[in-house]
Design an enzyme around this catalytic site. Structure first.
Site, PDB file in Angstrom:
ATOM      1  N   CYS A 258      -7.047   4.289  -9.597  1.00 58.94           N
ATOM      2  CA  CYS A 258      -6.446   3.797 -10.832  1.00 58.94           C
ATOM      3  C   CYS A 258      -7.489   3.103 -11.720  1.00 58.94           C
ATOM      4  CB  CYS A 258      -5.261   2.885 -10.504  1.00 58.94           C
ATOM      5  SG  CYS A 258      -4.140   2.643 -11.911  1.00 58.94           S
ATOM      6  N   HIS A 350      -2.127   6.680  -7.421  1.00 56.10           N
ATOM      7  CA  HIS A 350      -1.970   5.746  -6.302  1.00 56.10           C
ATOM      8  C   HIS A 350      -1.672   6.481  -4.998  1.00 56.10           C
ATOM      9  CE1 HIS A 350      -1.734   1.902  -8.626  1.00 56.10           C
ATOM     10  NE2 HIS A 350      -1.447   2.747  -9.588  1.00 56.10           N
ATOM     11  N   GLU A 352      -1.663   5.221  -2.211  1.00 57.45           N
ATOM     12  CA  GLU A 352      -1.033   4.264  -1.298  1.00 57.45           C
ATOM     13  C   GLU A 352       0.433   4.028  -1.629  1.00 57.45           C
ATOM     14  OE1 GLU A 352      -1.045   2.007  -4.845  1.00 57.45           O
ATOM     15  OE2 GLU A 352      -2.487   3.425  -4.034  1.00 57.45           O
TER      16      GLU A 352
END
Length: 378
Positions: A258, A350, A352
């Site tokens: 990001c 992202h 995650e």
């Protein structure tokens, strides 16, 4: 549910009357929309949303309440919250409270009862813009005064918000899978799930303040460096770019996500620019150029890297060959960078994402493999 009046005011003069939701008062920020159908608690506690009033396109918010396990940080970061229909009840066995009560407890001013799809269409047509939510006594201000307050607020462009969200003191989270070494994580707004995925790959994670110097970073003897997500304009983060260039010159493996992708782009010598309305939500299609595989990914960014797509180019900053590794299929925005002559790569999205999707989770394994290869080569 509150019946007190509230109004969302955009800087172009558009007004959306509704009802107060959460805390009452006045809040200002950049108005953006998020398209996720789930994961509202992860969105609220994502530090990347600092300085932003978030409009949820999903119409029904708050069904599952809130709990401590789903938080991505220690607090809510959004400047304001806009929903259509807040849930009147909490229905989930994991819930420890209601979203409405949590917003009040953390003094987050919100608004409900407005057509969030209409707001979203306005932002898609005109672009993200400054806005304000006015409730309580502020709802009684005349429209001209409210609009003037909104237009006096700062623009997101040019803002460096890293100091607002970063840890002030370094801390360590030990590996849960047999240590392969210390990982220096520059906290630009790091999420709990990011740290969890990194320690599960064998890293002893040292989360560092955003103001750390290269000497202090190297003093922990890291095997690699990671730049997290975060809010703000990458063009206003010269110190983080200089730090990363020093890291790359030392030959340390690097992975950024990001905001970290934008800063790698700048460190390699490319520019960045502001997107009209950004990418926010958990349903962005991204193609991995090397494999041709399409991933559905989670995003939260309003800026992007300006790098040539479809060719291998030379780093303007002298770090060798660079390729764009991932591209957004909606608007052809750069979604990843891969340095071919140094151990460094990044993605704009992202991997995650705690609320899902998990299509890109393999990138943490790729990072681990790169670090192990680098260690074997020394």
């Amino acid at each position: 549910m509150s019946i007190d009046p509230a109004v969302l005011v955009l800087e172009d003069g558009t007004r959306y009357p509704g009802r107060a939701y959460g805390a009452t008062g006045r809040t200002l920020g950049e108005v953006v929309f998020a398209t996720g159908m789930t994961g509202y608690e992860e969105t609220l506690t994502d530090p990347s949303y600092a300085g932003q009033i978030v409009v949820m396109t999903a119409p029904h918010i708050g069904n599952t309440g809130v709990n401590g396990e789903d938080m991505e940080s220690s607090r809510i970061w959004v400047s304001g919250y806009v929903v259509r229909d807040p849930s009147r009840v909490v229905s989930n066995y994991r819930a420890t409270g209601s979203l409405d009560d949590q917003l009040v407890a953390e003094a987050v001013v919100g608004i409900s009862g407005i057509d969030t799809r209409a707001v979203t269409r306005r932002l898609r047509d005109a672009g993200s813009m400054r806005g304000g939510i006015f409730s309580g006594t502020d709802a009684a201000l005349d429209p001209e005064s409210q609009l003037a307050i909104v237009r006096e607020a700062g623009l997101m462009s040019g803002q460096n918000l890293s100091a607002r969200v970063s840890t002030e003191v370094a801390y360590v989270v030990a590996s849960t899978a047999g240590s392969i070494g210390r990982l220096a994580v520059l906290d630009l707004g790091v999420k709990t799930s990011t740290v969890n995925y990194l320690v599960a790959r064998g890293f002893d994670v040292h989360v560092l303040p955003q103001s750390i110097s290269i000497d202090d970073l190297l003093a922990i003897d890291p095997v690699a460096v990671f730049y997290s997500n975060g809010p703000g304009d990458p063009a206003a983060s010269d110190d983080h770019v200089a730090l990363l260039q020093a890291v790359l010159k030392h030959g340390l493996p690097f992975f950024g996500i990001c905001f970290g992708n934008q800063l790698l782009g700048r460190a390699l010598g490319f520019g960045t620019y502001k997107l009209p309305f950004g990418h926010r939500g958990i349903n962005q299609p991204v193609i991995d150029v090397a494999t041709g595989r399409t991933e559905i990914t989670s995003h939260n960014h309003g800026f992007a890297v300006d790098a040539p797509i479809g060719v291998i180019s030379d780093s303007p900053a002298g770090f060798g060959r660079v390729e764009v590794s991932h591209v957004n299929l909606n608007d052809n925005v750069v979604e990843g960078l891969n340095a071919l002559d140094i151990p460094a790569f990044s993605v704009q999205y992202h991997p995650e994402a705690a609320a899902g999707p998990h299509d890109a989770n393999y990138l943490f394994d790729r990072f681990r493999d790169m670090v192990l290869k680098s260690k074997d080569g020394k």
